[in-house]
Design an enzyme around this catalytic site. Structure first.
Site, PDB file in Angstrom:
ATOM      1  N   LYS A 103       0.856  -1.192   0.000  1.00 43.90           N
ATOM      2  CA  LYS A 103       0.000   0.000   0.000  1.00 43.90           C
ATOM      3  C   LYS A 103       0.885   1.233   0.000  1.00 43.90           C
ATOM      4  O   LYS A 103       2.024   1.174   0.463  1.00 43.90           O
ATOM      5  CB  LYS A 103      -0.900   0.015   1.239  1.00 43.90           C
ATOM      6  N   GLY A 214     -20.042   7.546   2.348  1.00 41.64           N
ATOM      7  CA  GLY A 214     -18.938   7.880   1.436  1.00 41.64           C
ATOM      8  C   GLY A 214     -19.349   7.723  -0.012  1.00 41.64           C
ATOM      9  O   GLY A 214     -19.420   6.616  -0.527  1.00 41.64           O
ATOM     10  N   GLY A 216     -17.877   8.207  -2.901  1.00 41.53           N
ATOM     11  CA  GLY A 216     -16.741   8.311  -3.820  1.00 41.53           C
ATOM     12  C   GLY A 216     -16.844   7.241  -4.885  1.00 41.53           C
ATOM     13  O   GLY A 216     -17.949   6.823  -5.254  1.00 41.53           O
ATOM     14  N   ASN A 217     -15.698   6.780  -5.371  1.00 44.56           N
ATOM     15  CA  ASN A 217     -15.703   5.737  -6.396  1.00 44.56           C
ATOM     16  C   ASN A 217     -16.468   4.507  -5.902  1.00 44.56           C
ATOM     17  O   ASN A 217     -17.436   4.057  -6.529  1.00 44.56           O
ATOM     18  CB  ASN A 217     -14.244   5.381  -6.763  1.00 44.56           C
ATOM     19  N   GLY A 219     -18.317   3.919  -2.923  1.00 43.44           N
ATOM     20  CA  GLY A 219     -19.664   4.141  -2.386  1.00 43.44           C
ATOM     21  C   GLY A 219     -20.649   4.565  -3.467  1.00 43.44           C
ATOM     22  O   GLY A 219     -21.804   4.117  -3.485  1.00 43.44           O
TER      23      GLY A 219
HETATM   24  P1  NAD Z   1     -12.752   8.062  -2.975  1.00 42.94           P
HETATM   25  O1  NAD Z   1     -11.730   9.078  -2.679  1.00 42.94           O
HETATM   26  O2  NAD Z   1     -13.233   7.907  -4.369  1.00 42.94           O
HETATM   27  O3  NAD Z   1     -14.043   8.294  -2.061  1.00 42.94           O
HETATM   28  C1  NAD Z   1     -14.017   8.456  -0.661  1.00 42.94           C
HETATM   29  C2  NAD Z   1     -15.349   9.070  -0.241  1.00 42.94           C
HETATM   30  O4  NAD Z   1     -15.453   9.066   1.173  1.00 42.94           O
HETATM   31  C3  NAD Z   1     -15.517  10.526  -0.692  1.00 42.94           C
HETATM   32  O5  NAD Z   1     -16.816  10.714  -1.183  1.00 42.94           O
HETATM   33  C4  NAD Z   1     -15.345  11.320   0.613  1.00 42.94           C
HETATM   34  O6  NAD Z   1     -16.048  12.520   0.591  1.00 42.94           O
HETATM   35  C5  NAD Z   1     -15.923  10.335   1.598  1.00 42.94           C
HETATM   36  N1  NAD Z   1     -15.494  10.551   2.974  1.00 42.94           N
HETATM   37  C6  NAD Z   1     -14.262  10.838   3.430  1.00 42.94           C
HETATM   38  N2  NAD Z   1     -14.291  10.968   4.770  1.00 42.94           N
HETATM   39  C7  NAD Z   1     -15.567  10.750   5.147  1.00 42.94           C
HETATM   40  C8  NAD Z   1     -16.239  10.729   6.388  1.00 42.94           C
HETATM   41  N3  NAD Z   1     -15.576  10.967   7.530  1.00 42.94           N
HETATM   42  N4  NAD Z   1     -17.562  10.462   6.410  1.00 42.94           N
HETATM   43  C9  NAD Z   1     -18.239  10.217   5.271  1.00 42.94           C
HETATM   44  N5  NAD Z   1     -17.647  10.203   4.069  1.00 42.94           N
HETATM   45  C10 NAD Z   1     -16.345  10.474   3.996  1.00 42.94           C
HETATM   46  O7  NAD Z   1     -12.158   6.673  -2.418  1.00 42.94           O
HETATM   47  P2  NAD Z   1     -12.587   5.191  -2.802  1.00 42.94           P
HETATM   48  O8  NAD Z   1     -11.619   4.689  -3.807  1.00 42.94           O
HETATM   49  O9  NAD Z   1     -14.048   5.142  -3.071  1.00 42.94           O
HETATM   50  O10 NAD Z   1     -12.257   4.415  -1.454  1.00 42.94           O
HETATM   51  C11 NAD Z   1     -13.188   4.355  -0.360  1.00 42.94           C
HETATM   52  C12 NAD Z   1     -12.824   3.192   0.546  1.00 42.94           C
HETATM   53  O11 NAD Z   1     -12.836   1.977  -0.206  1.00 42.94           O
HETATM   54  C13 NAD Z   1     -11.425   3.266   1.175  1.00 42.94           C
HETATM   55  O12 NAD Z   1     -11.454   2.677   2.450  1.00 42.94           O
HETATM   56  C14 NAD Z   1     -10.591   2.418   0.239  1.00 42.94           C
HETATM   57  O13 NAD Z   1      -9.405   1.936   0.855  1.00 42.94           O
HETATM   58  C15 NAD Z   1     -11.587   1.316  -0.060  1.00 42.94           C
HETATM   59  N6  NAD Z   1     -11.287   0.536  -1.259  1.00 42.94           N
HETATM   60  C16 NAD Z   1     -11.178   1.151  -2.467  1.00 42.94           C
HETATM   61  C17 NAD Z   1     -10.939   0.383  -3.601  1.00 42.94           C
HETATM   62  C18 NAD Z   1     -10.885   0.994  -4.968  1.00 42.94           C
HETATM   63  O14 NAD Z   1     -10.866   0.224  -5.940  1.00 42.94           O
HETATM   64  N7  NAD Z   1     -10.899   2.301  -5.128  1.00 42.94           N
HETATM   65  C19 NAD Z   1     -10.774  -1.008  -3.489  1.00 42.94           C
HETATM   66  C20 NAD Z   1     -10.910  -1.596  -2.251  1.00 42.94           C
HETATM   67  C21 NAD Z   1     -11.176  -0.808  -1.137  1.00 42.94           C
END
Ligand code: NAD
Length: 403
Positions: A103, A214, A216-217, A219
């Site tokens: 990571k 959340g 993001g991508n 959620g």
């Molecule tokens: P991202 O940056 O696209 O989205 C993160 C989201 O979380 C954003 O909308 C942000 O506003 C929100 N957020 C941040 N702090 C917050 C809080 N305190 N309360 C509510 N919302 C909050 O990131 P992502 O890629 O969607 O990753 C999200 C999670 O999924 C992380 O834990 C990441 O490690 C995990 N993950 C991601 C992937 C991937 O393929 N991108 C794969 C496995 C796991």
């Protein structure tokens, strides 16, 4: 904020209580192979120089090259990256893909950077980490606040510095730049396949009320996919706040609203609630998709969901796990629930190495087969050892890693 690495180590010890592994193996798992910290000097748009701190932790490569995302966040530090790297080793073993765990991160709030500064910091991370990287050595991907465009800058920097075309050194690239069909939504799609594979056995069926933390991508795609699968999304949040509508939110419309305003808060026909209220809403499924340590010893007793699907990494502390288990709330653990992302990343790596291009149908059908199989393996393990799904998943991963 609890130290997520301490939580990850505690999870290992707890799984080891349910099924005992050799002490030498447990000790090995608790020590990452390599931890690297770099300084990234960036000339900012105003001409001043700022130095940012970057990290890469390579936890274990016994099953394949180190693999794991790069997070840009103001709170990223070595403890967090250590935890995320350890979970990656376990996750790749649960998904049964030929990858190890790693990571990366940079301590930075990317919202405060211009696009030029963001590109410079991304390229700087690659320059600092260059000796570690390579398609057979260490293969990064996106995570929180990083995306396909950033992966494109990174792979470009890598290719300039090495003089080699090497798309397989980074995954999560845009489709136009050697990315894979289906990677963008893979984590959430994998989560849906896993959920559907377990729903009947865990008695969480029908048209359900779902809360997603959340947008993001991960959620955002999860909300869209679960909505399309016939469920009602009743609450959503981002880092700026949370909203609810018990009759259901139109996810696409919320995403469009957020694109314009920067947040979900203020979306018409919704009510603003606090971040903690969102987690403790009356619902069937709670999908944490943001950061670590959201469901803790403090608020676990108030959680009313029947099932928690951990698409974020580390959202539930070990203390909270015990409270939820005692309440009969199932927790589908991160190392299983969000393993669809790294699985399709591995498909992308394989396509790049073989110079192939798979169709979306092909990618998703391969993903579905893998996710369903490992979901059932985890469930069987939890029953065999009479324990929760997290320990079931950890035991499965630890069996594969120790072999
Ligand atoms: P991202 O940056 O696209 O989205 C993160 C989201 O979380 C954003 O909308 C942000 O506003 C929100 N957020 C941040 N702090 C917050 C809080 N305190 N309360 C509510 N919302 C909050 O990131 P992502 O890629 O969607 O990753 C999200 C999670 O999924 C992380 O834990 C990441 O490690 C995990 N993950 C991601 C992937 C991937 O393929 N991108 C794969 C496995 C796991």
């Amino acid at each position: 904020m609890q130290n997520p690495f301490e939580n990850a180590l505690l999870q290992i010890r707890r799984a080891n209580e349910a099924k005992e592994f050799p002490e030498s193996f447990i000790e090995r798992m608790t020590h990452p192979d390599r931890q690297v910290r770099i300084s990234i000097p960036v000339i900012m748009d105003d001409g001043s120089q700022k130095i940012f701190e970057g990290y890469r932790v390579e936890h274990n490569n016994k099953r394949g090259p180190y693999k794991g995302g790069i997070r840009f966040h103001q709170d990223a530090d070595m403890h967090e990256v250590n935890a995320l790297a350890l979970w990656m080793s376990l996750k790749c073993a649960v998904a049964n893909i030929p990858m190890g765990g790693g990571k990366g991160g940079i301590t930075v709030d990317p919202k405060l950077l211009s696009k030029t500064e963001l590109e410079k910091i991304s390229r700087g991370w690659v320059r600092g980490m260059l000796p570690l990287l390579g398609p057979e050595k260490d293969v990064p991907a996106p995570d929180v606040n990083t995306n396909g465009e950033i992966m494109s800058w990174m792979v470009d920097e890598y290719e300039k510095l090495t003089g080699e075309m090497s798309g397989a050194t980074f995954t999560g690239k845009p489709i136009s730049n050697r990315g894979s069909e289906g990677r963008e939504e893979a984590t959430s799609m994998g989560g849906l396949y896993i959920f559907n594979a377990l729903a009947e056995s865990l008695n969480v069926e029908g048209s359900l009320r779902i809360v997603v933390q959340g947008l993001g991508n991960v959620g955002g795609n999860a909300a869209l996919l679960f909505e399309a699968d016939g469920h009602k999304i009743i609450a959503l949040s981002d880092s700026r706040g949370a909203i609810v509508n018990e009759d259901g939110l139109d996810v696409k419309a919320v995403m469009e609203f957020k694109k314009v305003t920067g947040t979900v808060v203020g979306f018409p026909s919704s009510r603003e609630i606090s971040q903690n209220e969102l987690l403790t809403l009356e619902c069937d499924v709670l999908i944490p998709s943001a950061l670590e340590n959201q469901i803790t010893g403090e608020n676990a007793k108030d959680i009313k969901a029947r099932l928690v699907l951990e698409l974020a990494n580390g959202p539930t502390t070990p203390e909270a796990d015990d409270v939820l288990f005692a309440k009969g709330i199932h927790v589908v653990p991160d190392i299983l629930a969000n393993s669809g992302g790294v699985t399709v990343s591995t498909f992308e790596w394989e396509q790049n190495l073989k110079n192939e291009k798979w169709t979306k149908e092909d990618v998703l059908s391969r993903l579905k087969i893998k996710m369903e199989k490992e979901a059932i393996n985890v469930l069987d393990n939890s029953r065999k050892y009479n324990t929760d799904l997290r320990r079931g998943a950890f035991i499965l991963a630890m069996e594969r890693l120790s072999q």
